[in-house]
Design an enzyme around this catalytic site. Structure first.
Site: not given
Length: 303
Positions: A13, A176
């Site tokens: 990421v 999320h």
């Protein structure tokens, strides 16, 4: 301003984000990479520098330490322990909370006074803890929120309506995670309400896809990183360019004392304001449920 950014965590990421920055026009002038594995951070810095002769942007890239946080404008945290098979989400949260407390303490000891952007999961709760650990004003601590989920929603809607995603105005909000949902009452395409363009069953299928797409990607390739990397680059440019864009970042909700993904105006000094949208009664119930899950997680990890 130096327009200096630090990435903490040089895994998939973090480095997808770094690669996205290098390969677009950006206001970032300096990029420092920090990881517990210093050799990996140094290798990634060398690899990224190899792009500079042909990339559209030129910036200083190097591996560093938390001491380099002193004059950073933005620190993006992607580091953390991944969830193991059979491990609960709360077990993971408790482990990462301990890591974050030490990490944020070291960063603040450097004299850092910029903006935190949290990506590590469980993101909303870790963003809340970062705010508490850092002592910074809440507008200068944000999470990646449901920005990626919103991008997924808009892409699926664009395919259904045959309209460019940038002309779709729709938001995926809340935690999320599994309790997030689409804010259909505010969704439009070219000024037309999407509720008038797509029937309820199809809308629910699109919303469900946006919520669960990460599971599909992980099942097929093990992890997701390109999408979030691009979203992080966009958030960074929004801050440094003082764009005042409306994004579903994880931002502080004073009424619930949580961080959750909700449309907010984002500029150079962080969150300018959280929007006061008129949402439906059903959407408010769903948002309350998402917030309740976050509050329970915060309470348990605090205890």
């Amino acid at each position: 301003m130096a327009n200096k950014v630090m990435i903490v965590g040089t895994g998939n990421v973090g480095m997808s984000y770094g690669y996205a920055l290098v390969h677009q026009r950006t206001d970032v002038n300096e990029l420092v990479l920090v990881d517990i594995n210093t050799e990996d951070a140094e290798g990634e810095a060398i690899d990224l520098r190899d792009c500079l002769a042909v990339a559209p942007s030129y910036l200083k890239i190097y591996a560093g330490t938390y001491a380099d946080a002193r004059d950073c404008d933005i620190i993006v945290i992607t580091a953390g322990i991944p969830q193991k098979p059979g491990e609960s989400r709360m077990d993971l949260l408790k482990k990462n909370a301990v890591i974050f407390k030490d990490m944020i303490g070291q960063i603040m000891a450097s004299g850092f006074d910029g903006i935190f952007l949290i990506v590590s999961n469980p993101m909303d709760v870790l963003t809340y803890l970062t705010w508490r650990y850092s002592g910074l004003p809440p507008e200068r601590v944000i999470g990646s929120g449901t920005v990626l989920d919103t991008a997924r929603l808009r892409y699926r809607l664009s395919q259904r309506l045959h309209i460019h995603p940038k002309n779709i105005h729709a938001y995926q909000i809340g935690e999320h995670g599994d309790t997030e949902f689409a804010l259909w009452s505010c969704a439009t395409a070219g000024g037309q309400p999407i509720m008038d363009l797509i029937n309820n069953d199809d809308r629910m299928a699109i919303e469900d896809y946006a919520r669960k797409e990460a599971y599909t990607i992980i099942e097929k390739k093990g992890a997701t990183y390109y999408g979030i990397g691009s979203c992080l680059a966009m958030i960074t440019n929004c801050i440094l360019g003082d764009e005042n864009r409306i994004l579903t970042i994880s931002n502080y909700d004073e009424l619930s004392d949580t961080y959750n993904g909700y449309p907010a105006v984002l500029g150079r000094n962080g969150v300018v304001r959280r929007l006061g949208l008129q949402i439906s009664a059903d959407e408010q119930i769903r948002l309350n449920g998402s917030i309740r899950a976050l509050r329970e997680a915060i309470k348990e990890v605090s205890e």
